[in-house]
Scaffold this motif. Structure first.
Motif, PDB file in Angstrom:
ATOM      1  N   ASP A   1      22.627  -2.178  65.710  1.00  0.00           N
ATOM      2  CA  ASP A   1      23.413  -1.256  66.536  1.00  0.00           C
ATOM      3  C   ASP A   1      24.346  -1.963  67.509  1.00  0.00           C
ATOM      4  N   ASP A   2      23.952  -3.121  68.032  1.00  0.00           N
ATOM      5  CA  ASP A   2      24.787  -3.850  68.992  1.00  0.00           C
ATOM      6  C   ASP A   2      25.667  -4.834  68.231  1.00  0.00           C
TER       7      ASP A   2
ATOM      8  N   LEU B   1      28.004 -10.065  66.321  1.00  0.00           N
ATOM      9  CA  LEU B   1      29.179 -10.891  66.032  1.00  0.00           C
ATOM     10  C   LEU B   1      29.104 -12.230  66.758  1.00  0.00           C
ATOM     11  N   GLU B   2      28.653 -12.203  67.999  1.00  0.00           N
ATOM     12  CA  GLU B   2      28.517 -13.440  68.778  1.00  0.00           C
ATOM     13  C   GLU B   2      27.412 -14.328  68.209  1.00  0.00           C
ATOM     14  N   HIS B   3      26.264 -13.752  67.909  1.00  0.00           N
ATOM     15  CA  HIS B   3      25.137 -14.527  67.387  1.00  0.00           C
ATOM     16  C   HIS B   3      25.427 -15.100  66.008  1.00  0.00           C
TER      17      HIS B   3
ATOM     18  N   GLU C   1      34.005 -25.340  61.419  1.00  0.00           N
ATOM     19  CA  GLU C   1      34.740 -25.366  62.694  1.00  0.00           C
ATOM     20  C   GLU C   1      35.789 -24.261  62.737  1.00  0.00           C
ATOM     21  N   GLU C   2      36.501 -24.086  61.641  1.00  0.00           N
ATOM     22  CA  GLU C   2      37.508 -23.035  61.570  1.00  0.00           C
ATOM     23  C   GLU C   2      36.885 -21.662  61.771  1.00  0.00           C
ATOM     24  N   PHE C   3      35.731 -21.426  61.128  1.00  0.00           N
ATOM     25  CA  PHE C   3      35.067 -20.136  61.294  1.00  0.00           C
ATOM     26  C   PHE C   3      34.756 -19.885  62.767  1.00  0.00           C
ATOM     27  N   GLU C   4      34.211 -20.884  63.446  1.00  0.00           N
ATOM     28  CA  GLU C   4      33.850 -20.708  64.850  1.00  0.00           C
ATOM     29  C   GLU C   4      35.062 -20.303  65.689  1.00  0.00           C
ATOM     30  N   HIS C   5      36.180 -20.986  65.499  1.00  0.00           N
ATOM     31  CA  HIS C   5      37.385 -20.663  66.273  1.00  0.00           C
ATOM     32  C   HIS C   5      37.948 -19.296  65.896  1.00  0.00           C
ATOM     33  N   LEU C   6      37.943 -19.002  64.608  1.00  0.00           N
ATOM     34  CA  LEU C   6      38.448 -17.717  64.125  1.00  0.00           C
ATOM     35  C   LEU C   6      37.619 -16.566  64.686  1.00  0.00           C
ATOM     36  N   ARG C   7      36.297 -16.685  64.604  1.00  0.00           N
ATOM     37  CA  ARG C   7      35.423 -15.615  65.098  1.00  0.00           C
ATOM     38  C   ARG C   7      35.587 -15.442  66.612  1.00  0.00           C
ATOM     39  N   LYS C   8      35.676 -16.535  67.351  1.00  0.00           N
ATOM     40  CA  LYS C   8      35.851 -16.425  68.803  1.00  0.00           C
ATOM     41  C   LYS C   8      37.168 -15.734  69.133  1.00  0.00           C
ATOM     42  N   ALA C   9      38.223 -16.050  68.420  1.00  0.00           N
ATOM     43  CA  ALA C   9      39.506 -15.388  68.635  1.00  0.00           C
ATOM     44  C   ALA C   9      39.405 -13.899  68.307  1.00  0.00           C
ATOM     45  N   ASN C  10      38.731 -13.583  67.203  1.00  0.00           N
ATOM     46  CA  ASN C  10      38.572 -12.180  66.829  1.00  0.00           C
ATOM     47  C   ASN C  10      37.746 -11.415  67.854  1.00  0.00           C
ATOM     48  N   LEU C  11      36.772 -12.071  68.447  1.00  0.00           N
ATOM     49  CA  LEU C  11      35.966 -11.419  69.485  1.00  0.00           C
ATOM     50  C   LEU C  11      36.800 -11.070  70.710  1.00  0.00           C
TER      51      LEU C  11
END
Length: 168
Positions: A22-23, A28-30, A111-121
């Motif tokens: 639900d959260d 997404l962060e985890h 590394e790319e995934f980490e940056h991409l996900r943080k930007a999307n967040l």
């Protein structure tokens, strides 16, 4: 953010959305940490492994995850900004076939995934309830911004499960 209702997305995405707690923001962060941990379990020499003939290799699967994350975030942005232009679908197999993921390392893609996900967040967290409720047309089907956020999380859940069950 509440879960999207069934009429907010095409039935195709139900399996992804159903994997999300639900959260969704916390998930997404985890996922940044859990996906990184999973990728660290994969030796670089196994990047070209496919579990069956005609299936993607691990590095191709990672490329697909990155491409899909970008596409879903782009759809999120367009619809959240009230862009009524219908958005095209994409052929995932063509994307993989026309990329050269095998030239990349697992580490660079992690590394790319980490940056991409943080930007999307940053984008996702900036959206208000009005923007999250907006509905647009993607691949000739109605879909809400909220559903796209859940799909981003659910798509990664799906492929993490596939990696664990079929590749490792």
């Amino acid at each position: 953010m509440n879960r999207p209702q069934a009429d907010e997305y095409p039935v195709f995405y139900k399996g992804y959305i159903d994997t999300v707690k639900d959260d969704v923001l916390t998930e997404l962060e985890h996922q940044i940490e859990s996906f990184q941990a999973l990728l660290k379990e994969i030796p670089e020499e196994k990047a070209s492994f496919a579990y069956a003939e005609g299936k993607w290799t691990i590095i191709e699967l990672l490329g697909h995850i990155l491409d899909t994350e970008r596409i879903m975030a782009y759809r999120t942005l367009r619809i959240a900004r009230n862009d009524a232009t219908p958005l095209a679908g994409f052929e995932e197999n063509d994307y993989v076939a026309n990329a050269h993921f095998e030239d990349r390392s697992l580490g660079s893609m992690a590394e790319e995934f980490e940056h991409l996900r943080k930007a999307n967040l940053f984008l996702i967290k900036s959206l208000n309830e009005t923007e999250l409720a907006r509905v647009g047309i993607s691949n000739e089907k109605a879909i809400s911004v909220k559903a796209l956020v859940f799909i981003i999380a659910g798509h990664l859940n799906h492929h993490m499960r596939i990696l664990k069950e079929r590749y490792l």
